[in-house]
Design an enzyme around this catalytic site. Structure first.
Site, PDB file in Angstrom:
ATOM      1  N   GLY A  46     -23.528  23.427 -58.692  1.00  9.84           N
ATOM      2  CA  GLY A  46     -24.219  23.884 -57.492  1.00  9.84           C
ATOM      3  C   GLY A  46     -25.382  24.778 -57.880  1.00  9.84           C
ATOM      4  O   GLY A  46     -25.407  25.330 -58.986  1.00  9.84           O
ATOM      5  N   GLN A  51     -31.771  31.155 -57.077  1.00 16.74           N
ATOM      6  CA  GLN A  51     -31.496  31.173 -58.519  1.00 16.74           C
ATOM      7  C   GLN A  51     -32.682  30.663 -59.338  1.00 16.74           C
ATOM      8  O   GLN A  51     -32.710  30.848 -60.556  1.00 16.74           O
ATOM      9  CB  GLN A  51     -30.248  30.339 -58.841  1.00 16.74           C
ATOM     10  CG  GLN A  51     -28.968  30.964 -58.292  1.00 16.74           C
ATOM     11  CD  GLN A  51     -27.743  30.127 -58.633  1.00 16.74           C
ATOM     12  OE1 GLN A  51     -27.424  29.188 -57.928  1.00 16.74           O
ATOM     13  NE2 GLN A  51     -27.083  30.449 -59.729  1.00 16.74           N
ATOM     14  N   CYS A  94     -20.983  31.307 -62.785  1.00 19.69           N
ATOM     15  CA  CYS A  94     -22.279  31.245 -62.103  1.00 19.69           C
ATOM     16  C   CYS A  94     -23.369  31.085 -63.152  1.00 19.69           C
ATOM     17  O   CYS A  94     -23.359  31.780 -64.172  1.00 19.69           O
ATOM     18  CB  CYS A  94     -22.507  32.529 -61.302  1.00 19.69           C
ATOM     19  SG  CYS A  94     -24.054  32.522 -60.379  1.00 19.69           S
ATOM     20  N   LEU A  95     -24.307  30.170 -62.887  1.00 18.44           N
ATOM     21  CA  LEU A  95     -25.389  29.927 -63.841  1.00 18.44           C
ATOM     22  C   LEU A  95     -26.274  31.164 -64.013  1.00 18.44           C
ATOM     23  O   LEU A  95     -26.956  31.286 -65.028  1.00 18.44           O
ATOM     24  CB  LEU A  95     -26.233  28.730 -63.384  1.00 18.44           C
ATOM     25  CG  LEU A  95     -25.498  27.374 -63.390  1.00 18.44           C
ATOM     26  CD1 LEU A  95     -26.367  26.296 -62.746  1.00 18.44           C
ATOM     27  CD2 LEU A  95     -25.092  26.971 -64.808  1.00 18.44           C
ATOM     28  N   HIS A 136     -19.558  29.718 -52.478  1.00 14.26           N
ATOM     29  CA  HIS A 136     -20.271  30.419 -53.566  1.00 14.26           C
ATOM     30  C   HIS A 136     -21.790  30.329 -53.346  1.00 14.26           C
ATOM     31  O   HIS A 136     -22.508  31.323 -53.500  1.00 14.26           O
ATOM     32  CB  HIS A 136     -19.846  29.775 -54.899  1.00 14.26           C
ATOM     33  CG  HIS A 136     -20.537  30.262 -56.128  1.00 14.26           C
ATOM     34  ND1 HIS A 136     -19.888  30.939 -57.145  1.00 14.26           N
ATOM     35  CD2 HIS A 136     -21.833  30.152 -56.546  1.00 14.26           C
ATOM     36  CE1 HIS A 136     -20.757  31.218 -58.106  1.00 14.26           C
ATOM     37  NE2 HIS A 136     -21.949  30.754 -57.786  1.00 14.26           N
ATOM     38  N   GLU A 137     -22.269  29.143 -52.951  1.00 15.05           N
ATOM     39  CA  GLU A 137     -23.718  28.957 -52.758  1.00 15.05           C
ATOM     40  C   GLU A 137     -24.225  29.700 -51.514  1.00 15.05           C
ATOM     41  O   GLU A 137     -25.305  30.302 -51.539  1.00 15.05           O
ATOM     42  CB  GLU A 137     -24.075  27.471 -52.658  1.00 15.05           C
ATOM     43  CG  GLU A 137     -23.673  26.605 -53.852  1.00 15.05           C
ATOM     44  CD  GLU A 137     -24.058  27.166 -55.203  1.00 15.05           C
ATOM     45  OE1 GLU A 137     -25.006  27.971 -55.285  1.00 15.05           O
ATOM     46  OE2 GLU A 137     -23.384  26.829 -56.190  1.00 15.05           O
ATOM     47  N   HIS A 140     -24.806  33.193 -52.274  1.00 19.44           N
ATOM     48  CA  HIS A 140     -26.110  33.418 -52.935  1.00 19.44           C
ATOM     49  C   HIS A 140     -27.219  33.605 -51.892  1.00 19.44           C
ATOM     50  O   HIS A 140     -28.115  34.435 -52.077  1.00 19.44           O
ATOM     51  CB  HIS A 140     -26.491  32.223 -53.814  1.00 19.44           C
ATOM     52  CG  HIS A 140     -25.965  32.264 -55.214  1.00 19.44           C
ATOM     53  ND1 HIS A 140     -26.261  33.280 -56.106  1.00 19.44           N
ATOM     54  CD2 HIS A 140     -25.179  31.400 -55.899  1.00 19.44           C
ATOM     55  CE1 HIS A 140     -25.672  33.033 -57.278  1.00 19.44           C
ATOM     56  NE2 HIS A 140     -25.004  31.891 -57.184  1.00 19.44           N
TER      57      HIS A 140
HETATM   58  O1  GNR Z   1     -21.628  25.493 -62.027  1.00 18.80           O
HETATM   59  C1  GNR Z   1     -20.946  26.233 -61.311  1.00 18.80           C
HETATM   60  N1  GNR Z   1     -19.598  26.152 -61.345  1.00 18.80           N
HETATM   61  C2  GNR Z   1     -18.769  26.785 -60.431  1.00 18.80           C
HETATM   62  C3  GNR Z   1     -17.408  26.821 -60.713  1.00 18.80           C
HETATM   63  C4  GNR Z   1     -16.530  27.411 -59.828  1.00 18.80           C
HETATM   64  C5  GNR Z   1     -16.998  27.951 -58.659  1.00 18.80           C
HETATM   65  C6  GNR Z   1     -18.347  27.935 -58.363  1.00 18.80           C
HETATM   66  C7  GNR Z   1     -19.231  27.345 -59.244  1.00 18.80           C
HETATM   67  S1  GNR Z   1     -20.911  27.290 -58.853  1.00 18.80           S
HETATM   68  C8  GNR Z   1     -21.620  27.242 -60.456  1.00 18.80           C
HETATM   69  C9  GNR Z   1     -23.120  27.055 -60.388  1.00 18.80           C
HETATM   70  C10 GNR Z   1     -23.755  28.233 -59.702  1.00 18.80           C
HETATM   71  O2  GNR Z   1     -23.924  29.306 -60.210  1.00 18.80           O
HETATM   72  N2  GNR Z   1     -24.110  28.062 -58.455  1.00 18.80           N
HETATM   73  O3  GNR Z   1     -24.648  29.090 -57.769  1.00 18.80           O
HETATM   74 NI    NI Z   2     -23.866  30.884 -58.700  1.00 19.56          NI
END
Ligand code: GNR
Ligand code: NI
Length: 173
Positions: A46, A51, A94-95, A136-137, A140
């Site tokens: 995601g 980001q 999270c990336l 999660h997104e 953000h």
């Molecule tokens: O790549 C991602 N893996 C992930 C694993 C578990 C819960 C959420 C994520 S999102 C993350 C990519 C990211 O940072 N998206 O904002």
């Molecule tokens: Ni993230």
């Protein structure tokens, strides 16, 4: 299409509240394509526009595994309109916070309202990893990171480590 640079902690841009997208233009679709390419390149499941430094309410997701064909999801102005009382725990990453993982508990199922890449209003019921990823997104888009949902101790440790690393990268040895 282009791979963009992913913004990392402690960049304050990650704390921005992203603004709604008024109109789904070709420029918006081009940005979504760059986000998707950046996410696949990372690789991740995601990515929110903030980001890559653009505080607009845009999200791309693809939770297909390596054996499955790509299944990109584009979400414009996503909002959760229903969530289950039942919760689920996932180890999140999270990336923007590389190599940090932590268990986060969230509603197990959510219903999301959004516009697709054509600007059409849509709703989608999500469970499992997709439900976690969408939450999660959307966090953000509101300037919230998964480490904000961990214990204060763990979050402070992570922020401190990244702040120190950024400072050292700036200063000559
Ligand atoms: O790549 C991602 N893996 C992930 C694993 C578990 C819960 C959420 C994520 S999102 C993350 C990519 C990211 O940072 N998206 O904002
Ligand atoms: Ni993230």
């Amino acid at each position: 299409m282009a791979v963009r640079e992913i913004i990392k902690l402690p960049d304050p841009v990650l704390k921005s509240v992203s603004t709604p997208v008024e109109q789904v233009t070709e420029d918006v679709r081009a940005l979504l394509d760059d986000m998707l390419e950046t996410m696949y390149d990372a690789p991740g499941i995601g990515l929110a526009a903030v980001q890559i430094g653009i505080a607009k309410r845009l999200v791309v997701i693809d939770i297909a595994n390596e054996e499955e064909p790509p299944d990109p999801i584009f979400l414009i102005n996503p909002e959760i309109v229903w969530w289950s009382e039942e919760t689920a725990e996932y180890e999140e990453g999270c990336l923007s916070i590389p190599e940090v993982f932590g268990d986060v508990t969230r509603p197990a199922e959510v219903r999301v309202r959004y516009q697709d890449r054509e600007g059409q209003p849509c709703e989608r019921q999500c469970e499992g990893l997709l439900a976690t990823c969408i939450q999660h997104e959307i966090d953000h888009l509101n300037g919230v990171l998964f480490i904000d949902l961990l214990s204060r101790l763990k979050r402070d440790r992570v922020v401190k480590k990244f702040t120190k690393a950024a400072k050292q990268a700036k200063e000559p040895a």
